[in-house]
Write a protein that holds these residues in place. Structure first.
Motif, PDB file in Angstrom:
ATOM      1  N   VAL A 267      -0.418 -14.229  10.224  1.00 51.42           N
ATOM      2  CA  VAL A 267      -1.320 -13.649   9.225  1.00 51.42           C
ATOM      3  C   VAL A 267      -0.806 -12.286   8.786  1.00 51.42           C
ATOM      4  CG1 VAL A 267      -3.702 -13.101   8.632  1.00 51.42           C
ATOM      5  CG2 VAL A 267      -3.251 -14.779  10.419  1.00 51.42           C
TER       6      VAL A 267
ATOM      7  N   LEU B 124       0.810  -1.218   0.000  1.00 53.42           N
ATOM      8  CA  LEU B 124       0.000   0.000   0.000  1.00 53.42           C
ATOM      9  C   LEU B 124       0.850   1.277   0.000  1.00 53.42           C
ATOM     10  CD1 LEU B 124      -2.720   1.411   0.178  1.00 53.42           C
ATOM     11  CD2 LEU B 124      -2.759   0.936   2.626  1.00 53.42           C
TER      12      LEU B 124
ATOM     13  N   GLY C  56       4.316   4.712   5.585  1.00 51.39           N
ATOM     14  CA  GLY C  56       3.576   3.541   6.053  1.00 51.39           C
ATOM     15  C   GLY C  56       4.036   2.997   7.397  1.00 51.39           C
ATOM     16  N   ASP C  57       3.824   1.696   7.578  1.00 54.12           N
ATOM     17  CA  ASP C  57       4.044   1.044   8.872  1.00 54.12           C
ATOM     18  C   ASP C  57       5.482   1.157   9.370  1.00 54.12           C
ATOM     19  OD1 ASP C  57       1.421   0.175   8.840  1.00 54.12           O
ATOM     20  OD2 ASP C  57       1.886  -1.966   8.858  1.00 54.12           O
TER      21      ASP C  57
ATOM     22  N   TRP D 102      17.692  -3.770   6.038  1.00 54.17           N
ATOM     23  CA  TRP D 102      18.360  -3.310   4.814  1.00 54.17           C
ATOM     24  C   TRP D 102      18.870  -1.871   4.933  1.00 54.17           C
ATOM     25  CZ3 TRP D 102      16.216   0.619   1.674  1.00 54.17           C
ATOM     26  CH2 TRP D 102      14.942   1.060   2.081  1.00 54.17           C
TER      27      TRP D 102
ATOM     28  N   ALA E  15       9.259  -7.321  -2.515  1.00 55.04           N
ATOM     29  CA  ALA E  15       9.669  -8.676  -2.127  1.00 55.04           C
ATOM     30  C   ALA E  15       8.569  -9.682  -2.433  1.00 55.04           C
ATOM     31  CB  ALA E  15      10.024  -8.707  -0.646  1.00 55.04           C
ATOM     32  N   GLU E  16       7.321  -9.227  -2.420  1.00 51.95           N
ATOM     33  CA  GLU E  16       6.227 -10.162  -2.699  1.00 51.95           C
ATOM     34  C   GLU E  16       6.091 -10.361  -4.204  1.00 51.95           C
ATOM     35  OE1 GLU E  16       2.623 -10.216  -0.141  1.00 51.95           O
ATOM     36  OE2 GLU E  16       3.361  -8.275   0.536  1.00 51.95           O
TER      37      GLU E  16
ATOM     38  N   LYS F 179     -10.337 -11.037   8.273  1.00 55.26           N
ATOM     39  CA  LYS F 179     -11.794 -10.868   8.361  1.00 55.26           C
ATOM     40  C   LYS F 179     -12.449 -11.653   7.221  1.00 55.26           C
ATOM     41  CE  LYS F 179     -10.769  -6.170  10.064  1.00 55.26           C
ATOM     42  NZ  LYS F 179      -9.442  -5.867   9.476  1.00 55.26           N
TER      43      LYS F 179
ATOM     44  N   LEU G  71      -7.626  -9.900   5.356  1.00 60.70           N
ATOM     45  CA  LEU G  71      -6.943 -11.182   5.557  1.00 60.70           C
ATOM     46  C   LEU G  71      -7.251 -11.812   6.914  1.00 60.70           C
ATOM     47  CD1 LEU G  71      -3.405 -10.399   4.063  1.00 60.70           C
ATOM     48  CD2 LEU G  71      -5.401 -11.391   2.911  1.00 60.70           C
TER      49      LEU G  71
ATOM     50  N   SER H 159      -6.282   7.062  12.188  1.00 65.52           N
ATOM     51  CA  SER H 159      -7.601   6.441  12.323  1.00 65.52           C
ATOM     52  C   SER H 159      -7.513   4.975  11.935  1.00 65.52           C
ATOM     53  CB  SER H 159      -8.643   7.166  11.479  1.00 65.52           C
ATOM     54  OG  SER H 159      -8.496   6.856  10.119  1.00 65.52           O
TER      55      SER H 159
ATOM     56  N   ARG I  72      14.055  -8.200  -3.625  1.00 67.35           N
ATOM     57  CA  ARG I  72      14.260  -7.738  -2.250  1.00 67.35           C
ATOM     58  C   ARG I  72      15.529  -6.902  -2.144  1.00 67.35           C
ATOM     59  NH1 ARG I  72      12.702  -9.338   2.782  1.00 67.35           N
ATOM     60  NH2 ARG I  72      11.357 -10.948   1.920  1.00 67.35           N
ATOM     61  N   ALA I  73      15.438  -5.772  -1.448  1.00 69.90           N
ATOM     62  CA  ALA I  73      16.634  -4.977  -1.147  1.00 69.90           C
ATOM     63  C   ALA I  73      17.288  -5.555   0.093  1.00 69.90           C
ATOM     64  CB  ALA I  73      16.253  -3.524  -0.908  1.00 69.90           C
TER      65      ALA I  73
ATOM     66  N   ARG J 168      -4.592  -5.631   3.006  1.00 68.78           N
ATOM     67  CA  ARG J 168      -4.414  -6.661   4.040  1.00 68.78           C
ATOM     68  C   ARG J 168      -5.559  -6.788   5.042  1.00 68.78           C
ATOM     69  NH1 ARG J 168       0.821  -8.199   3.038  1.00 68.78           N
ATOM     70  NH2 ARG J 168       2.152  -6.493   2.316  1.00 68.78           N
TER      71      ARG J 168
HETATM   72  C1  LIG Z   1      -4.248  -9.300   8.961  1.00 70.36           C
HETATM   73  C2  LIG Z   1      -4.187  -7.801   8.990  1.00 70.36           C
HETATM   74  C3  LIG Z   1      -5.335  -7.066   9.299  1.00 70.36           C
HETATM   75  C4  LIG Z   1      -5.290  -5.667   9.340  1.00 70.36           C
HETATM   76  N1  LIG Z   1      -6.442  -5.000   9.625  1.00 70.36           N
HETATM   77  C5  LIG Z   1      -6.429  -3.651   9.666  1.00 70.36           C
HETATM   78  C6  LIG Z   1      -7.622  -2.925   9.951  1.00 70.36           C
HETATM   79  O1  LIG Z   1      -8.692  -3.504  10.179  1.00 70.36           O
HETATM   80  N2  LIG Z   1      -7.563  -1.580   9.978  1.00 70.36           N
HETATM   81  C7  LIG Z   1      -6.410  -0.899   9.745  1.00 70.36           C
HETATM   82  O2  LIG Z   1      -6.408   0.340   9.791  1.00 70.36           O
HETATM   83  N3  LIG Z   1      -5.259  -1.548   9.458  1.00 70.36           N
HETATM   84  C8  LIG Z   1      -5.236  -2.916   9.418  1.00 70.36           C
HETATM   85  N4  LIG Z   1      -4.068  -3.588   9.125  1.00 70.36           N
HETATM   86  C9  LIG Z   1      -2.826  -2.812   8.930  1.00 70.36           C
HETATM   87  C10 LIG Z   1      -2.572  -2.389   7.468  1.00 70.36           C
HETATM   88  O3  LIG Z   1      -2.795  -3.440   6.584  1.00 70.36           O
HETATM   89  C11 LIG Z   1      -1.141  -1.871   7.352  1.00 70.36           C
HETATM   90  O4  LIG Z   1      -1.068  -0.691   8.106  1.00 70.36           O
HETATM   91  C12 LIG Z   1      -0.686  -1.615   5.921  1.00 70.36           C
HETATM   92  O5  LIG Z   1      -0.660  -2.799   5.182  1.00 70.36           O
HETATM   93  C13 LIG Z   1       0.708  -0.974   5.890  1.00 70.36           C
HETATM   94  O6  LIG Z   1       1.155  -0.817   4.567  1.00 70.36           O
HETATM   95  P1  LIG Z   1       2.690  -0.632   4.224  1.00 70.36           P
HETATM   96  O7  LIG Z   1       2.755  -0.517   2.752  1.00 70.36           O
HETATM   97  O8  LIG Z   1       3.297   0.406   5.067  1.00 70.36           O
HETATM   98  O9  LIG Z   1       3.408  -1.986   4.713  1.00 70.36           O
HETATM   99  P2  LIG Z   1       3.177  -3.502   4.258  1.00 70.36           P
HETATM  100  O10 LIG Z   1       1.778  -3.715   3.851  1.00 70.36           O
HETATM  101  O11 LIG Z   1       3.768  -4.332   5.349  1.00 70.36           O
HETATM  102  O12 LIG Z   1       4.084  -3.650   2.951  1.00 70.36           O
HETATM  103  C14 LIG Z   1       5.472  -3.687   2.948  1.00 70.36           C
HETATM  104  C15 LIG Z   1       5.918  -4.451   1.711  1.00 70.36           C
HETATM  105  O13 LIG Z   1       7.340  -4.348   1.602  1.00 70.36           O
HETATM  106  C16 LIG Z   1       7.878  -5.626   1.306  1.00 70.36           C
HETATM  107  N5  LIG Z   1       9.260  -5.658   1.771  1.00 70.36           N
HETATM  108  C17 LIG Z   1       9.709  -5.778   3.058  1.00 70.36           C
HETATM  109  N6  LIG Z   1      11.060  -5.745   3.095  1.00 70.36           N
HETATM  110  C18 LIG Z   1      11.468  -5.575   1.806  1.00 70.36           C
HETATM  111  C19 LIG Z   1      12.768  -5.458   1.190  1.00 70.36           C
HETATM  112  N7  LIG Z   1      13.884  -5.484   1.922  1.00 70.36           N
HETATM  113  N8  LIG Z   1      12.827  -5.296  -0.153  1.00 70.36           N
HETATM  114  C20 LIG Z   1      11.689  -5.242  -0.911  1.00 70.36           C
HETATM  115  N9  LIG Z   1      10.443  -5.355  -0.375  1.00 70.36           N
HETATM  116  C21 LIG Z   1      10.345  -5.516   0.966  1.00 70.36           C
HETATM  117  C22 LIG Z   1       6.954  -6.584   2.024  1.00 70.36           C
HETATM  118  O14 LIG Z   1       7.057  -7.872   1.473  1.00 70.36           O
HETATM  119  C23 LIG Z   1       5.604  -5.938   1.776  1.00 70.36           C
HETATM  120  O15 LIG Z   1       5.060  -6.340   0.552  1.00 70.36           O
HETATM  121  C24 LIG Z   1      -4.078  -4.986   9.075  1.00 70.36           C
HETATM  122  C25 LIG Z   1      -2.917  -5.735   8.769  1.00 70.36           C
HETATM  123  C26 LIG Z   1      -2.963  -7.111   8.723  1.00 70.36           C
HETATM  124  C27 LIG Z   1      -1.718  -7.905   8.393  1.00 70.36           C
END
Ligand SMILES: Cc1cc2nc3c(=O)[nH]c(=O)nc-3n(C[C@H](O)[C@H](O)[C@H](O)COP(=O)(O)OP(=O)(O)OC[C@H]3O[C@@H](n4cnc5c(N)ncnc54)[C@H](O)[C@@H]3O)c2cc1C
Ligand code: SF4
Lengths: 407, 62
Positions: free
Chosen positions: A131, A16, A279-280, A249, A39-40, A52, A50, A332, A82-83, A47
């Protein structure tokens, strides 16, 4: 203004946050290359389902995949890439296959990975499910058959959602956690107990305030020994014990990598130019609350940080001033458990005191979270129609502490 | 600009309301109500709303 040709931004992480920052960079006028390392092996997908609906029904990538803005197609997406390292001074990224990629701008969008029980706890290799990915969800879904005994370790949001979904599928669920109440850290005791009561009415058993001493057995016959000398048996084991940011990394660059990567308020890694985080994984200070950098693991955060980080990076690469307005997104979050919807605004976890502002915890409620006199968060239990008003009130009181709550 | 929300998908999360309050709202029953068309000046907000929707229920035409 034109950018010299062949300049490149590398986005590490293609979920995302990676998708939204790529769209924002290209929509924001970047006319160089964007390379996304993911990496995926597949296109970015959402997500939250996943744990729900997609866990209940079985996940389908076509349904979960994000709609993308047309700009995103102009980027070069490298799936399964992957980096493993980055050199922020030399502006290069090293890939798992040994190759390197030079960049002008870098975005860290690598999110988090699920934690597992610590290695000091004796547990059979790779015991049980986690999960996080669509593959994780598919594997767990296949085992959630009616009558299966499911042990969920961890009572955070994901553990509670998995427990609710598995119960809905006719499984017998036991939730084991060290905390005394579900979702204790983010939401506090009163709300945790109220949610626990709903789970218990649905048939979930809780073993709280105990830690896991060991896990023995395999699929179909697990035995989880607890710190109080008792044990829980199950056919299916799910570990929902939190997450760890993917920052390895970035090591070797003098950055603060304890719990994510620390950025300034404009989302620059360590405050330097040329690299931002979204993001996260991003730990940024939010002046709505204080100057302490925090990670926010909510689905809306990648969107908000992506927009801002893209603007910061584009300004830095163009040598212009970054937006002087402080970045103050209101976190939120939502969670669905049975027919109960929880909606959280702000950072309830910062509070030292909670107060039911409306309704009651057995039914529908608005709960205020206070740090001293200051409202820092609000939670809606099954009251979605109050969301907009409550959110507005919280924002007002964070910027003007004299604001009072009107139900 | 025409706006369409797939109400079969919509879960009344309200995220669109926070992003574009002039176009989306939740009624007293907590159900989404929205304007089917909006001025060009609202485009950025409506696009933000479409992205913020957790179930991708919002589409924009034109
Ligand atoms: C089961 C589940 C339920 C959730 N439910 C909610 C909800 O109800 N409400 C809510 O607000 N939030 C929810 N979340 C949280 C929300 O999904 C996350 O906040 C969001 O996915 C974060 O996005 P992101 O892109 O920052 O990180 P991520 O989605 O973690 O994506 C990071 C990506 O980077 C890739 N990556 C990692 N390291 C490397 C590398 N070295 N090189 C290349 N790629 C790499 C990973 O494989 C991944 O694809 C939930 C999460 C999960 C897992
Ligand atoms: S954000 Fe999406 S799901 Fe939520 S109310 Fe708006 S359209 Fe419906």
């Amino acid at each position: 203004m034109s950018t010299p040709p062949a300049r490149r931004i590398v986005v590490v992480g293609g979920s995302l946050g990676g998708l939204r920052v790529t769209e924002a960079l290209l929509a924001g006028g970047w006319d160089g290359e964007v390379v996304v390392l993911s990496a995926e092996p597949h296109v970015p997908y959402t997500r939250p389902p996943l744990s729900k609906a997609a866990l209940a029904d079985g996940p389908d990538l076509a349904t979960l995949a994000f709609k993308q803005r047309p700009e995103a197609a102009r980027a070069e997406w490298r799936f399964g890439s992957r980096a493993v390292a980055a050199d922020l001074a030399a502006r290069t990224v090293t890939l798992a296959d040994g190759g390197t990629l030079a960049y002008d701008g870098l975005v860290a969008a690598t999110g988090v990975r699920p934690r597992r029980l610590p290695a000091r706890i004796d547990h059979s290799a790779g015991a049980g499910h986690v999960v996080r990915t669509i593959e994780d969800c598919r594997a767990l879904h296949a085992e959630l058959r009616p009558g299966a005994r499911v042990v969920v370790i961890g009572a955070g949001f994901i553990g509670c959602e998995v427990a609710a979904t598995a119960t809905g599928l006719g499984c017998h669920v036991t939730v084991v956690a060290v905390d005394e109440s579900p979702m204790l850290v983010p939401l506090g005791r009163a709300v945790g107990d109220a949610v626990r009561a709903r789970h218990e009415r649905a048939g979930v058993a809780f073993r709280l305030g105990v830690s896991v001493a060991s896990v023995s057995g395999t699929r179909g016959a697990y035995s989880v020994a607890l710190s109080d000398g008792t044990s829980v048996k199950g056919d299916v084991l799910v570990q929902c014990v939190g997450s760890a940011p993917c920052v390895e990394w970035l090591e070797g660059n003098g950055l603060d990598l304890t719990d994510g990567v620390v950025t300034d308020n404009r989302l620059r890694l360590g405050g330097g130019t040329g690299a931002v985080a979204v993001g996260d994984v991003a730990r940024f200070p939010n002046p709505l609350f204080d100057d302490v950098p925090r990670r926010i693991e909510h689905w809306q955060t990648p969107l908000e940080t992506a927009r801002r980080a893209a603007a910061t990076l584009l300004a830095d690469l163009a040598g212009t001033e970054a937006d002087p307005v402080p970045f103050t997104p209101l976190p939120s979050f939502w969670s669905d458990q049975y027919d109960l919807r929880l909606q959280s605004f702000g950072v309830p976890g910062l509070a030292d005191r909670t107060e039911v502002l409306e309704g009651d915890l057995e039914g529908q409620a608005v709960v205020g979270y206070f740090r001293g006199e200051q409202l820092v968060g609000a939670l809606l239990l099954g009251l979605p129609r109050r969301a907009a008003a409550v959110r507005k009130h919280l924002l007002a009181s964070l910027t003007d502490p004299a604001a009072t709550y009107a139900a | 600009m025409r706006i369409n929300v797939d109400l079969a998908l919509c879960q009344n999360y309200g995220q669109c309301v926070f992003a574009a309050p002039d176009v989306f709202d939740l009624d007293d029953a907590g159900e989404l109500v929205y304007q089917a068309s909006a001025e060009e000046t609202a485009r950025a907000d409506v696009e933000a709303a479409a992205m913020a929707c957790p179930v991708q229920a919002i589409t924009i035409e034109g």
